[in-house]
Design a protein around this motif. Sequence first.
Motif, short mmCIF file in Angstrom:
data_model
loop_
_atom_site.label_atom_id
_atom_site.label_comp_id
_atom_site.label_asym_id
_atom_site.label_seq_id
_atom_site.Cartn_x
_atom_site.Cartn_y
_atom_site.Cartn_z
N ALA A 224 9.40 7.87 3.50
CA ALA A 224 7.71 7.40 3.03
C ALA A 224 7.67 5.94 3.85
CB ALA A 224 7.83 7.08 1.53
N TRP B 75 9.15 0.44 -4.16
CA TRP B 75 9.00 -0.44 -5.13
C TRP B 75 10.28 -0.96 -5.43
CZ3 TRP B 75 5.55 -2.28 -8.80
CH2 TRP B 75 5.89 -2.99 -9.76
N THR C 238 5.52 6.13 8.78
CA THR C 238 3.87 6.31 8.79
C THR C 238 3.11 6.28 10.26
OG1 THR C 238 3.48 3.94 8.79
CG2 THR C 238 3.97 4.82 6.58
N GLU D 292 0.81 -1.26 -0.01
CA GLU D 292 -0.15 0.05 -0.05
C GLU D 292 0.70 1.36 0.15
OE1 GLU D 292 -3.39 1.14 0.53
OE2 GLU D 292 -3.36 -0.64 -0.82
N LEU D 293 2.11 1.01 0.40
CA LEU D 293 3.04 2.34 0.81
C LEU D 293 3.38 2.81 -0.92
CD1 LEU D 293 4.91 1.77 4.07
CD2 LEU D 293 2.61 2.99 3.71
N ILE D 294 3.65 1.78 -1.80
CA ILE D 294 4.16 1.94 -2.82
C ILE D 294 3.22 2.77 -3.77
CG2 ILE D 294 4.65 0.75 -5.10
CD1 ILE D 294 5.93 -1.69 -3.40
N GLN D 295 3.73 3.83 -4.36
CA GLN D 295 2.90 4.53 -5.14
C GLN D 295 2.76 4.43 -6.65
OE1 GLN D 295 1.13 7.60 -3.63
NE2 GLN D 295 1.69 6.25 -1.78
N GLN D 296 3.96 3.94 -7.20
CA GLN D 296 4.06 3.46 -8.40
C GLN D 296 5.28 2.70 -8.79
OE1 GLN D 296 3.98 7.54 -10.38
NE2 GLN D 296 6.26 7.61 -10.11
N SER D 297 5.02 2.02 -9.90
CA SER D 297 6.12 1.05 -10.15
C SER D 297 7.69 2.14 -10.57
CB SER D 297 6.10 0.42 -11.50
OG SER D 297 5.94 1.36 -12.62
N ASP E 29 9.21 3.46 -8.04
CA ASP E 29 9.45 4.39 -6.97
C ASP E 29 10.13 3.75 -5.72
OD1 ASP E 29 7.80 3.07 -4.97
OD2 ASP E 29 6.07 4.49 -4.97
#
Length: 349
Positions: A213, A56, A216, A46-51, A53
């Motif tokens: 990031a 990731w 949390t 869930e913490l991954i925003q996009q491939s 990053d």
Amino acid sequence: MTSWQKLIKNSISHHDQLSRFPGIDQKEIAEVCRIYPMRVNPYYMELIQQSGDPLWRQAIPDIRELLDQTGLDDPLDEENLSPVPNLVHKYPDRVLFLVSSQCSMYCRFCTRKRKVGRKEMVIDDKTIAAGLAYIQKNKEIREVLLSGGDPLMLTDVQLEKILQAVRRINTVEVIRIGTRIPCTLPMRVTRKLASMLKKYHPLYINTHFNHPAEITPESTLACSRLADAGIPLACQTVLLKGVNDDKLIIQELMCKLLQIRVKPYYLFQADLTRGADHFRTPVETGLEIMRYLIGRISGMAVPTYALDAPGGGGKIPLTPDYISSLDENSLEFLTYQGTPCSYPNSRHE
Ligand code: SF4
């Protein structure tokens, strides 16, 4: 099954579970997974925003893991330094005791990727008993570092059994646990776990965050629970290309760690691990980051930049050079702003 165990069960471990990310090569990911397993639990996913990053890159297999021609399977020579399986005795007064082969996420840069999460790493009651017997027999061992894999992947009952056994050895003064769980699966740090751990003081935890990031509300709560149980927390960050090889990212990470009551401890130059060469940065990058941090942020937030010497040579601090000259009369140096300064080196005999 507890809620954190359910999260582990629902982890991503197969390339086709990544189909929602556009532009990724599932075939390549499948090829890497045949050698080095993938596990990304739903919390970290869930913490991954996009491939691509920074999160990731730490979690998802990359074909470069199979193309690395320079790395070593066992860069720290741990197998040769193991008098019994899964116990590394490198320094005279302490041992690294691997008590779990599992992690809540398999980090792509892991120093132990040769065995973590793979069938090559067998940890059972027999190997644990052999490790305990070795510690019992060698009276010079004052500190035991439980690691793995991740020791917090054991159930409370399994972990407490090991802690009790180590505490019964009266020559052991300090127990340390190396765990990435407060960062990668913070819901594992339950109130019950924290109150079990506090029975085994002096007990320290070294955790591992690599990017701001990863800090949390959940990881903050996990660290608070441990700190409230009187457990001193420190962080071992690894400098990783494309993840955190940037002075502002490291500055933010170190300051945030301090806010969540975790003392930045080491910033590691990446090991020469086979399959992780694409993460390695030049040493100059680390020195430049340290030069930026020193004097700019609280000394409490400044880690020691260090290299774990290949072949089991131990941790070597890498420090930016501030000394211009040193003789019997004076020390000439540069301040953190780069201003020349001197200090009389008189000897009072
Ligand atoms: S959590 Fe630690 S031991 Fe597990 S894969 Fe990541 S770096 Fe390796």
